[in-house]
Motif scaffolding. Structure first.
Motif, PDB file in Angstrom:
ATOM      1  N   PRO A   9      13.289 -67.848  -4.587  1.00  0.00           N
ATOM      2  CA  PRO A   9      12.227 -66.986  -4.050  1.00  0.00           C
ATOM      3  C   PRO A   9      10.973 -67.769  -3.625  1.00  0.00           C
ATOM      4  CG  PRO A   9      12.206 -66.915  -6.429  1.00  0.00           C
ATOM      5  CD  PRO A   9      13.384 -67.785  -6.043  1.00  0.00           C
ATOM      6  N   LEU A  10      10.031 -67.053  -3.039  1.00  0.00           N
ATOM      7  CA  LEU A  10       8.717 -67.652  -2.782  1.00  0.00           C
ATOM      8  C   LEU A  10       8.041 -67.939  -4.119  1.00  0.00           C
ATOM      9  CD1 LEU A  10       6.551 -68.478  -0.718  1.00  0.00           C
ATOM     10  CD2 LEU A  10       5.727 -66.118  -0.734  1.00  0.00           C
ATOM     11  N   TYR A  11       8.131 -66.977  -5.046  1.00  0.00           N
ATOM     12  CA  TYR A  11       7.582 -67.211  -6.393  1.00  0.00           C
ATOM     13  C   TYR A  11       8.198 -66.255  -7.411  1.00  0.00           C
ATOM     14  CZ  TYR A  11       4.498 -63.224  -5.243  1.00  0.00           C
ATOM     15  OH  TYR A  11       4.012 -62.004  -4.871  1.00  0.00           O
ATOM     16  N   PHE A  12       8.156 -66.676  -8.674  1.00  0.00           N
ATOM     17  CA  PHE A  12       8.473 -65.821  -9.816  1.00  0.00           C
ATOM     18  C   PHE A  12       7.159 -65.334 -10.410  1.00  0.00           C
ATOM     19  CE2 PHE A  12      12.329 -68.397  -9.619  1.00  0.00           C
ATOM     20  CZ  PHE A  12      13.336 -67.524 -10.026  1.00  0.00           C
ATOM     21  N   LYS A  73       5.719 -69.140 -11.450  1.00  0.00           N
ATOM     22  CA  LYS A  73       6.143 -70.368 -10.774  1.00  0.00           C
ATOM     23  C   LYS A  73       6.201 -70.127  -9.271  1.00  0.00           C
ATOM     24  CE  LYS A  73       7.870 -74.428  -9.942  1.00  0.00           C
ATOM     25  NZ  LYS A  73       7.006 -75.618 -10.029  1.00  0.00           N
ATOM     26  N   PHE A  74       5.397 -70.886  -8.521  1.00  0.00           N
ATOM     27  CA  PHE A  74       5.441 -70.852  -7.063  1.00  0.00           C
ATOM     28  C   PHE A  74       6.571 -71.777  -6.630  1.00  0.00           C
ATOM     29  CE2 PHE A  74       3.964 -72.448  -2.891  1.00  0.00           C
ATOM     30  CZ  PHE A  74       3.940 -71.239  -2.219  1.00  0.00           C
ATOM     31  N   CYS A  75       7.616 -71.216  -6.048  1.00  0.00           N
ATOM     32  CA  CYS A  75       8.826 -71.999  -5.707  1.00  0.00           C
ATOM     33  C   CYS A  75       8.876 -72.403  -4.243  1.00  0.00           C
ATOM     34  CB  CYS A  75      10.081 -71.179  -6.023  1.00  0.00           C
ATOM     35  SG  CYS A  75      10.315 -70.896  -7.780  1.00  0.00           S
ATOM     36  N   ALA A 152      -3.160 -68.780 -15.882  1.00  0.00           N
ATOM     37  CA  ALA A 152      -2.535 -67.452 -15.714  1.00  0.00           C
ATOM     38  C   ALA A 152      -3.562 -66.405 -15.293  1.00  0.00           C
ATOM     39  CB  ALA A 152      -1.851 -67.040 -17.005  1.00  0.00           C
ATOM     40  N   HIS A 153      -3.285 -65.727 -14.196  1.00  0.00           N
ATOM     41  CA  HIS A 153      -4.253 -64.785 -13.633  1.00  0.00           C
ATOM     42  C   HIS A 153      -3.562 -63.815 -12.679  1.00  0.00           C
ATOM     43  CE1 HIS A 153      -3.606 -67.610 -10.392  1.00  0.00           C
ATOM     44  NE2 HIS A 153      -3.986 -66.635  -9.577  1.00  0.00           N
ATOM     45  N   ILE A 154      -4.298 -62.792 -12.322  1.00  0.00           N
ATOM     46  CA  ILE A 154      -3.870 -61.870 -11.265  1.00  0.00           C
ATOM     47  C   ILE A 154      -4.917 -61.937 -10.160  1.00  0.00           C
ATOM     48  CG2 ILE A 154      -3.520 -59.427 -10.680  1.00  0.00           C
ATOM     49  CD1 ILE A 154      -2.650 -59.074 -13.658  1.00  0.00           C
ATOM     50  N   THR A 155      -4.500 -62.258  -8.947  1.00  0.00           N
ATOM     51  CA  THR A 155      -5.434 -62.237  -7.816  1.00  0.00           C
ATOM     52  C   THR A 155      -5.716 -60.780  -7.459  1.00  0.00           C
ATOM     53  OG1 THR A 155      -4.631 -64.331  -6.917  1.00  0.00           O
ATOM     54  CG2 THR A 155      -5.751 -62.847  -5.381  1.00  0.00           C
ATOM     55  N   LEU A 156      -6.996 -60.421  -7.498  1.00  0.00           N
ATOM     56  CA  LEU A 156      -7.371 -59.031  -7.163  1.00  0.00           C
ATOM     57  C   LEU A 156      -7.883 -58.927  -5.737  1.00  0.00           C
ATOM     58  CD1 LEU A 156      -9.127 -58.243 -10.554  1.00  0.00           C
ATOM     59  CD2 LEU A 156      -6.879 -57.429  -9.810  1.00  0.00           C
ATOM     60  N   GLU A 163      -6.817 -68.157   1.017  1.00  0.00           N
ATOM     61  CA  GLU A 163      -5.450 -67.930   0.529  1.00  0.00           C
ATOM     62  C   GLU A 163      -5.480 -67.643  -0.969  1.00  0.00           C
ATOM     63  OE1 GLU A 163      -2.755 -67.786   2.401  1.00  0.00           O
ATOM     64  OE2 GLU A 163      -3.939 -68.214   4.195  1.00  0.00           O
ATOM     65  N   PRO A 164      -4.536 -66.795  -1.446  1.00  0.00           N
ATOM     66  CA  PRO A 164      -4.560 -66.421  -2.861  1.00  0.00           C
ATOM     67  C   PRO A 164      -4.409 -67.587  -3.827  1.00  0.00           C
ATOM     68  CG  PRO A 164      -2.629 -65.485  -1.746  1.00  0.00           C
ATOM     69  CD  PRO A 164      -3.525 -66.039  -0.694  1.00  0.00           C
ATOM     70  N   VAL A 165      -3.778 -68.679  -3.404  1.00  0.00           N
ATOM     71  CA  VAL A 165      -3.647 -69.834  -4.310  1.00  0.00           C
ATOM     72  C   VAL A 165      -5.010 -70.279  -4.853  1.00  0.00           C
ATOM     73  CG1 VAL A 165      -3.726 -71.497  -2.421  1.00  0.00           C
ATOM     74  CG2 VAL A 165      -2.642 -72.136  -4.563  1.00  0.00           C
ATOM     75  N   GLN A 166      -6.065 -69.957  -4.141  1.00  0.00           N
ATOM     76  CA  GLN A 166      -7.419 -70.350  -4.538  1.00  0.00           C
ATOM     77  C   GLN A 166      -7.863 -69.699  -5.856  1.00  0.00           C
ATOM     78  OE1 GLN A 166      -9.276 -72.686  -2.869  1.00  0.00           O
ATOM     79  NE2 GLN A 166     -10.624 -72.522  -4.638  1.00  0.00           N
ATOM     80  N   THR A 167      -7.347 -68.506  -6.150  1.00  0.00           N
ATOM     81  CA  THR A 167      -7.804 -67.767  -7.333  1.00  0.00           C
ATOM     82  C   THR A 167      -7.583 -68.556  -8.622  1.00  0.00           C
ATOM     83  OG1 THR A 167      -7.024 -65.820  -6.145  1.00  0.00           O
ATOM     84  CG2 THR A 167      -7.846 -65.469  -8.373  1.00  0.00           C
ATOM     85  N   GLY A 168      -6.387 -69.147  -8.757  1.00  0.00           N
ATOM     86  CA  GLY A 168      -6.082 -69.921  -9.956  1.00  0.00           C
ATOM     87  C   GLY A 168      -6.931 -71.176 -10.049  1.00  0.00           C
ATOM     88  N   LEU A 169      -7.236 -71.764  -8.900  1.00  0.00           N
ATOM     89  CA  LEU A 169      -8.070 -72.968  -8.879  1.00  0.00           C
ATOM     90  C   LEU A 169      -9.507 -72.607  -9.274  1.00  0.00           C
ATOM     91  CD1 LEU A 169      -6.651 -74.538  -5.588  1.00  0.00           C
ATOM     92  CD2 LEU A 169      -5.974 -75.016  -7.956  1.00  0.00           C
TER      93      LEU A 169
HETATM   94  P1  2AM Z   1      -1.900 -66.372  -6.790  1.00  0.00           P
HETATM   95  O1  2AM Z   1      -0.835 -66.498  -7.834  1.00  0.00           O
HETATM   96  O2  2AM Z   1      -3.165 -67.009  -7.162  1.00  0.00           O
HETATM   97  O3  2AM Z   1      -2.139 -64.956  -6.373  1.00  0.00           O
HETATM   98  C1  2AM Z   1       2.137 -66.020  -2.696  1.00  0.00           C
HETATM   99  O4  2AM Z   1       1.266 -66.754  -1.919  1.00  0.00           O
HETATM  100  C2  2AM Z   1       1.776 -66.072  -4.163  1.00  0.00           C
HETATM  101  O5  2AM Z   1       2.016 -67.362  -4.684  1.00  0.00           O
HETATM  102  C3  2AM Z   1       0.340 -65.744  -4.455  1.00  0.00           C
HETATM  103  O6  2AM Z   1       0.349 -64.919  -5.572  1.00  0.00           O
HETATM  104  C4  2AM Z   1      -0.304 -67.095  -4.679  1.00  0.00           C
HETATM  105  O7  2AM Z   1      -1.427 -67.202  -5.485  1.00  0.00           O
HETATM  106  C5  2AM Z   1       0.826 -67.923  -5.200  1.00  0.00           C
HETATM  107  N1  2AM Z   1       0.726 -69.288  -4.712  1.00  0.00           N
HETATM  108  C6  2AM Z   1       0.701 -69.701  -3.423  1.00  0.00           C
HETATM  109  N2  2AM Z   1       0.673 -71.042  -3.358  1.00  0.00           N
HETATM  110  C7  2AM Z   1       0.671 -71.510  -4.626  1.00  0.00           C
HETATM  111  C8  2AM Z   1       0.644 -72.803  -5.212  1.00  0.00           C
HETATM  112  N3  2AM Z   1       0.613 -73.915  -4.481  1.00  0.00           N
HETATM  113  N4  2AM Z   1       0.645 -72.877  -6.559  1.00  0.00           N
HETATM  114  C9  2AM Z   1       0.670 -71.785  -7.315  1.00  0.00           C
HETATM  115  N5  2AM Z   1       0.696 -70.531  -6.821  1.00  0.00           N
HETATM  116  C10 2AM Z   1       0.698 -70.380  -5.495  1.00  0.00           C
END
Ligand code: 2AM
Length: 218
Positions: A9-12, A73-75, A152-156, A163-169
């Motif tokens: 998948p794109l992510y789990f 996990k972003f796959c 560990a977070h939820i992007t709101l 891009e949503p990846v920024q939320t965790g950073l």
């Molecule tokens: P998020 O977990 O912060 O919301 C699809 O883009 C999803 O995968 C989003 O939920 C996104 O961020 C997450 N995502 C995208 N790229 C990522 C990366 N390089 N590392 C971790 N999560 C990523």
């Protein structure tokens, strides 16, 4: 085989059940609605608007995109490091499709993102890749020393063009800073300011969110 390569998948992640999505979304909106009216927030408004304006509507400022979820996990369809290994992990296979109870303990806002921090249990940490926090050390010095699961977070929501990846950073960056200045007791909890438009609200009562462990293909 080709099938194996394309079946990742794109992510789990944990996907909030729909009733819970509404609850979390409403709490976040309540928080944003109140935050942008606080004097303490207005004092630092240039973090969000630049010098030009002295008001911002945070509800409009952030856009929401996908269903609310906590990425484990972003796959990237198998292209990301460790994606295949993660998908093969027996705990991942066994947990797939199960419902978990996530504890949302903190809401945070930056000029780029708004999110909820998820405090993972020991059981939930088994689904969390051990090297997640280490991967960001280059961009965010100190993040590798944070406890496993800190990201560990939820992007709101994300600001336009983010891009949503920024939320965790953004979350990791706040967590590497010294504790912010306590600015206000809100109904939802205590609010702290971390400089450069970074705000964190510790929820008086964590939000308990039912979420299904699954994956997203897009
Ligand atoms: P998020 O977990 O912060 O919301 C699809 O883009 C999803 O995968 C989003 O939920 C996104 O961020 C997450 N995502 C995208 N790229 C990522 C990366 N390089 N590392 C971790 N999560 C990523």
């Amino acid at each position: 085989s080709l099938l194996e390569e394309t079946s990742l998948p794109l992510y789990f992640g944990w996907f909030l059940l729909s009733s819970v999505q509404v609850k979390v979304g409403c709490t976040a909106m309540d928080f944003l609605k109140t935050l942008d009216t606080l004097e303490a927030f207005k004092k630092h408004i240039a973090d969000f608007t630049g010098q030009a304006e002295n008001e911002v509507d945070l509800e409009q400022y952030f856009e929401t995109k996908e269903t609310l979820h906590c990425t484990t996990k972003f796959c990237n369809y198998g292209k990301a490091d460790g994606a295949k290994e993660y998908a093969k992990n027996p705990v991942v296979k066994k947990s797939y499709g199960s419902v978990f109870s996530l504890s949302l303990t903190t809401l945070f806002v930056t000029p780029r993102t708004v999110g909820a921090r998820v405090s993972l249990t020991e059981e939930q940490l088994q689904l969390w890749p051990a090297d997640t926090e280490k991967e960001s050390e280059e961009g965010i010095p100190g993040s590798a020393s944070l406890p496993v699961g800190s990201r560990a977070h939820i992007t709101l929501g994300c600001a336009a063009g983010v891009e949503p990846v920024q939320t965790g950073l953004d979350l990791l960056q706040i967590l590497t800073l010294p504790e912010g200045e306590a600015v206000e007791e809100m109904e939802l909890g205590s609010l702290r300011y971390y400089g450069e438009g970074r705000w964190m609200l510790s929820l008086r009562e964590p939000i308990c969110a039912a979420a299904c462990f699954s994956s997203f293909y897009g």
